[in-house]
Structures are given as structure tokens and as C-alpha cells.
Scaffold this motif. Structure first.
Motif, PDB file in Angstrom:
ATOM      1  N   GLY A  11      45.293  42.768  51.533  1.00  0.00           N
ATOM      2  CA  GLY A  11      44.248  41.754  51.718  1.00  0.00           C
ATOM      3  C   GLY A  11      42.849  42.320  51.533  1.00  0.00           C
ATOM      4  N   ARG A  12      42.620  43.508  52.084  1.00  0.00           N
ATOM      5  CA  ARG A  12      41.312  44.154  51.907  1.00  0.00           C
ATOM      6  C   ARG A  12      41.066  44.501  50.446  1.00  0.00           C
ATOM      7  NH1 ARG A  12      42.415  47.857  56.368  1.00  0.00           N
ATOM      8  NH2 ARG A  12      42.000  46.665  58.241  1.00  0.00           N
ATOM      9  N   LYS A  13      42.120  44.928  49.767  1.00  0.00           N
ATOM     10  CA  LYS A  13      41.988  45.263  48.343  1.00  0.00           C
ATOM     11  C   LYS A  13      41.602  44.021  47.545  1.00  0.00           C
ATOM     12  CE  LYS A  13      45.151  49.161  48.442  1.00  0.00           C
ATOM     13  NZ  LYS A  13      46.328  49.791  47.866  1.00  0.00           N
ATOM     14  N   ARG A  18      37.583  41.021  44.602  1.00  0.00           N
ATOM     15  CA  ARG A  18      36.899  39.735  44.472  1.00  0.00           C
ATOM     16  C   ARG A  18      35.397  39.926  44.563  1.00  0.00           C
ATOM     17  NH1 ARG A  18      34.638  36.889  48.041  1.00  0.00           N
ATOM     18  NH2 ARG A  18      35.694  37.799  49.837  1.00  0.00           N
ATOM     19  N   GLU A  19      34.950  40.733  45.521  1.00  0.00           N
ATOM     20  CA  GLU A  19      33.515  40.996  45.692  1.00  0.00           C
ATOM     21  C   GLU A  19      32.951  41.746  44.488  1.00  0.00           C
ATOM     22  OE1 GLU A  19      33.318  43.052  49.418  1.00  0.00           O
ATOM     23  OE2 GLU A  19      33.745  41.246  50.580  1.00  0.00           O
ATOM     24  N   ILE A  39      42.446  31.729  51.584  1.00  0.00           N
ATOM     25  CA  ILE A  39      41.983  32.995  51.004  1.00  0.00           C
ATOM     26  C   ILE A  39      41.530  33.937  52.106  1.00  0.00           C
ATOM     27  CG2 ILE A  39      40.245  34.081  49.517  1.00  0.00           C
ATOM     28  CD1 ILE A  39      42.455  32.602  47.991  1.00  0.00           C
ATOM     29  N   SER A  40      40.825  33.402  53.088  1.00  0.00           N
ATOM     30  CA  SER A  40      40.378  34.222  54.218  1.00  0.00           C
ATOM     31  C   SER A  40      41.583  34.821  54.939  1.00  0.00           C
ATOM     32  CB  SER A  40      39.544  33.376  55.185  1.00  0.00           C
ATOM     33  OG  SER A  40      39.131  34.154  56.280  1.00  0.00           O
ATOM     34  N   ASN A  41      42.612  34.013  55.145  1.00  0.00           N
ATOM     35  CA  ASN A  41      43.827  34.511  55.814  1.00  0.00           C
ATOM     36  C   ASN A  41      44.529  35.568  54.973  1.00  0.00           C
ATOM     37  OD1 ASN A  41      43.388  32.791  57.977  1.00  0.00           O
ATOM     38  ND2 ASN A  41      44.741  31.191  57.185  1.00  0.00           N
ATOM     39  N   ILE A  42      44.576  35.343  53.648  1.00  0.00           N
ATOM     40  CA  ILE A  42      45.204  36.316  52.750  1.00  0.00           C
ATOM     41  C   ILE A  42      44.460  37.643  52.820  1.00  0.00           C
ATOM     42  CG2 ILE A  42      45.562  36.894  50.312  1.00  0.00           C
ATOM     43  CD1 ILE A  42      46.196  33.890  49.860  1.00  0.00           C
ATOM     44  N   GLU A  43      43.117  37.585  52.791  1.00  0.00           N
ATOM     45  CA  GLU A  43      42.313  38.806  52.808  1.00  0.00           C
ATOM     46  C   GLU A  43      42.404  39.552  54.140  1.00  0.00           C
ATOM     47  OE1 GLU A  43      38.379  37.797  51.461  1.00  0.00           O
ATOM     48  OE2 GLU A  43      39.060  37.572  49.380  1.00  0.00           O
ATOM     49  N   ASN A  44      42.862  38.873  55.179  1.00  0.00           N
ATOM     50  CA  ASN A  44      43.053  39.526  56.475  1.00  0.00           C
ATOM     51  C   ASN A  44      44.498  39.976  56.684  1.00  0.00           C
ATOM     52  OD1 ASN A  44      40.393  39.425  57.542  1.00  0.00           O
ATOM     53  ND2 ASN A  44      40.637  37.224  57.830  1.00  0.00           N
ATOM     54  N   SER A  45      45.354  39.742  55.684  1.00  0.00           N
ATOM     55  CA  SER A  45      46.768  40.095  55.788  1.00  0.00           C
ATOM     56  C   SER A  45      47.034  41.459  55.173  1.00  0.00           C
ATOM     57  CB  SER A  45      47.625  39.061  55.051  1.00  0.00           C
ATOM     58  OG  SER A  45      47.429  37.786  55.590  1.00  0.00           O
ATOM     59  N   GLU A  46      47.922  42.204  55.800  1.00  0.00           N
ATOM     60  CA  GLU A  46      48.310  43.504  55.250  1.00  0.00           C
ATOM     61  C   GLU A  46      49.265  43.339  54.079  1.00  0.00           C
ATOM     62  OE1 GLU A  46      49.469  46.726  57.777  1.00  0.00           O
ATOM     63  OE2 GLU A  46      48.112  46.063  59.359  1.00  0.00           O
ATOM     64  N   LEU A  60      41.638  36.865  39.268  1.00  0.00           N
ATOM     65  CA  LEU A  60      40.660  37.964  39.303  1.00  0.00           C
ATOM     66  C   LEU A  60      40.633  38.750  37.990  1.00  0.00           C
ATOM     67  CD1 LEU A  60      41.281  39.345  42.914  1.00  0.00           C
ATOM     68  CD2 LEU A  60      39.335  37.988  42.115  1.00  0.00           C
ATOM     69  N   GLU A  61      41.525  38.388  37.066  1.00  0.00           N
ATOM     70  CA  GLU A  61      41.623  39.038  35.762  1.00  0.00           C
ATOM     71  C   GLU A  61      41.926  40.534  35.878  1.00  0.00           C
ATOM     72  OE1 GLU A  61      38.022  38.001  33.705  1.00  0.00           O
ATOM     73  OE2 GLU A  61      38.695  35.958  33.353  1.00  0.00           O
ATOM     74  N   VAL A  62      42.860  40.847  36.777  1.00  0.00           N
ATOM     75  CA  VAL A  62      43.363  42.211  36.934  1.00  0.00           C
ATOM     76  C   VAL A  62      44.889  42.127  37.017  1.00  0.00           C
ATOM     77  CG1 VAL A  62      41.307  43.072  38.137  1.00  0.00           C
ATOM     78  CG2 VAL A  62      43.193  42.159  39.465  1.00  0.00           C
ATOM     79  N   SER A  63      45.544  43.257  36.899  1.00  0.00           N
ATOM     80  CA  SER A  63      47.002  43.259  37.022  1.00  0.00           C
ATOM     81  C   SER A  63      47.395  43.348  38.490  1.00  0.00           C
ATOM     82  CB  SER A  63      47.592  44.443  36.261  1.00  0.00           C
ATOM     83  OG  SER A  63      47.201  45.656  36.872  1.00  0.00           O
ATOM     84  N   VAL A  64      48.619  42.966  38.773  1.00  0.00           N
ATOM     85  CA  VAL A  64      49.141  43.076  40.136  1.00  0.00           C
ATOM     86  C   VAL A  64      49.122  44.546  40.554  1.00  0.00           C
ATOM     87  CG1 VAL A  64      51.193  42.771  41.584  1.00  0.00           C
ATOM     88  CG2 VAL A  64      50.541  40.986  39.958  1.00  0.00           C
ATOM     89  N   GLU A  65      49.489  45.434  39.614  1.00  0.00           N
ATOM     90  CA  GLU A  65      49.472  46.869  39.913  1.00  0.00           C
ATOM     91  C   GLU A  65      48.048  47.340  40.191  1.00  0.00           C
ATOM     92  OE1 GLU A  65      51.010  45.626  37.086  1.00  0.00           O
ATOM     93  OE2 GLU A  65      52.973  45.643  38.036  1.00  0.00           O
ATOM     94  N   GLY A  66      47.087  46.740  39.495  1.00  0.00           N
ATOM     95  CA  GLY A  66      45.684  47.073  39.723  1.00  0.00           C
ATOM     96  C   GLY A  66      45.257  46.757  41.138  1.00  0.00           C
ATOM     97  N   ILE A  67      45.740  45.643  41.658  1.00  0.00           N
ATOM     98  CA  ILE A  67      45.428  45.290  43.051  1.00  0.00           C
ATOM     99  C   ILE A  67      46.137  46.247  43.997  1.00  0.00           C
ATOM    100  CG2 ILE A  67      45.712  43.542  44.853  1.00  0.00           C
ATOM    101  CD1 ILE A  67      45.374  41.391  42.688  1.00  0.00           C
ATOM    102  N   LYS A  68      47.431  46.465  43.752  1.00  0.00           N
ATOM    103  CA  LYS A  68      48.211  47.322  44.652  1.00  0.00           C
ATOM    104  C   LYS A  68      47.678  48.757  44.681  1.00  0.00           C
ATOM    105  CE  LYS A  68      52.555  44.772  44.350  1.00  0.00           C
ATOM    106  NZ  LYS A  68      53.947  44.799  43.888  1.00  0.00           N
ATOM    107  N   ASN A  69      47.204  49.249  43.540  1.00  0.00           N
ATOM    108  CA  ASN A  69      46.737  50.632  43.455  1.00  0.00           C
ATOM    109  C   ASN A  69      45.229  50.783  43.612  1.00  0.00           C
ATOM    110  OD1 ASN A  69      49.385  51.513  42.948  1.00  0.00           O
ATOM    111  ND2 ASN A  69      49.157  51.098  40.779  1.00  0.00           N
ATOM    112  N   PHE A  70      44.538  49.685  43.917  1.00  0.00           N
ATOM    113  CA  PHE A  70      43.083  49.725  44.032  1.00  0.00           C
ATOM    114  C   PHE A  70      42.666  50.727  45.110  1.00  0.00           C
ATOM    115  CE2 PHE A  70      39.124  48.260  46.011  1.00  0.00           C
ATOM    116  CZ  PHE A  70      38.290  48.245  44.908  1.00  0.00           C
ATOM    117  N   ASN A  71      41.664  51.553  44.752  1.00  0.00           N
ATOM    118  CA  ASN A  71      41.144  52.536  45.694  1.00  0.00           C
ATOM    119  C   ASN A  71      39.622  52.496  45.614  1.00  0.00           C
ATOM    120  OD1 ASN A  71      40.174  54.901  46.936  1.00  0.00           O
ATOM    121  ND2 ASN A  71      42.081  55.979  46.510  1.00  0.00           N
TER     122      ASN A  71
END
Length: 128
Positions: A11-13, A18-19, A39-46, A60-71
Motif C-alpha cells: 500500500g505504501r509503495k 502515485r505521488e 484507494i485510501s484503504n488500499i494504500e494503508n494495507s500491507e 499508474l502506467e507501471v508493471s505489477v513487478e514495478g510496484i512490488k519491487n519499488f524501493n
């Protein structure tokens, strides 16, 4: 002493991506067909369901892996190494290989010269 790995908070990723994209929660909600509160609930979910994650990634025009691996640390490192405030000079990396461009221009020049030579040769043969 054992240290446990920090759990990935998807959710934080999503929120950070998004930001970084300059998108508000309302816009993301509209793009995937849910409410801003969702969306707020999703962003607060682990964790986020894979189907929802696919929709969010597409919006967001990114891949699912991009979200999962975002650092965020890596993103900030890239930004700090790319953009510098040295007398308003921005350090952009070259997006092409200059040598390839030289070779490309050389090939065009050779082709042009070859055409010219063939044309002159034809003219010479016609005169004889």
C-alpha cells in the motif's frame, strides 16, 4: 542475533508511486472504478489482491513487478545522482551512443556518394 526482514507494505509503495506520478487518490480511484476511500484503504494495507494490483499498475502506467519491487531509497538515489543544482546545470545521461550516430551518418554519406558515382558513370556511358 537474528534480524527479520522488513515486510513489504504494498500500500505504501502504491502511494509513493502515485505521488511520484503526480496523481491524486481521486484520480486513481476514478481510473480503476472505485471510491477515493477505497484507494485510501488500499494504500494503508500491507497486502493487495492481485486483480486490484493489476488495475492499479495499469492506471499508474507501471508493471505489477514495478510496484512490488519499488524501493524509495533507490529512486531518491537515482534522482540525487541525476539532477544537480550546480549553477542550474542538469546532468542528463545521453540517450544514444554518439559513435552509433557517427557511423549512421557515415553510412548515409557513403550511400549518397555511391549514388552520385553511379549517376556520373551512367552519364559518361551515354556520352560515349
Amino acid at each position: 542475533m537474528k534480524t527479520s526482514a522488513k515486510p513489504s507494505h504494498i500500500g505504501r509503495k502504491i502511494s509513493k508511486i502515485r505521488e511520484l506520478r503526480g496523481m491524486k487518490q481521486e484520480a486513481l480511484a476514478l481510473a480503476i472504478g472505485v471510491s477515493q476511500q477505497t484507494i485510501s484503504n488500499i494504500e494503508n494495507s500491507e497486502e493487495v489482491e492481485e486483480e486490484v494490483l493489476v488495475k492499479i499498475a495499469e492506471a499508474l502506467e507501471v508493471s505489477v513487478e514495478g510496484i512490488k519491487n519499488f524501493n524509495e531509497d533507490i529512486v531518491l538515489n537515482i534522482i540525487s545522482n541525476t539532477f544537480r543544482d550546480n549553477s542550474s546545470v542538469i546532468n542528463y545521461g545521453c540517450t544514444f551512443n554518439p559513435i552509433d550516430k557517427v557511423v549512421e551518418l557515415y553510412d548515409k554519406l557513403l550511400a549518397s556518394e555511391k549514388e552520385k558515382f553511379e549517376y556520373l558513370e551512367k552519364l559518361f556511358k551515354d556520352k560515349l
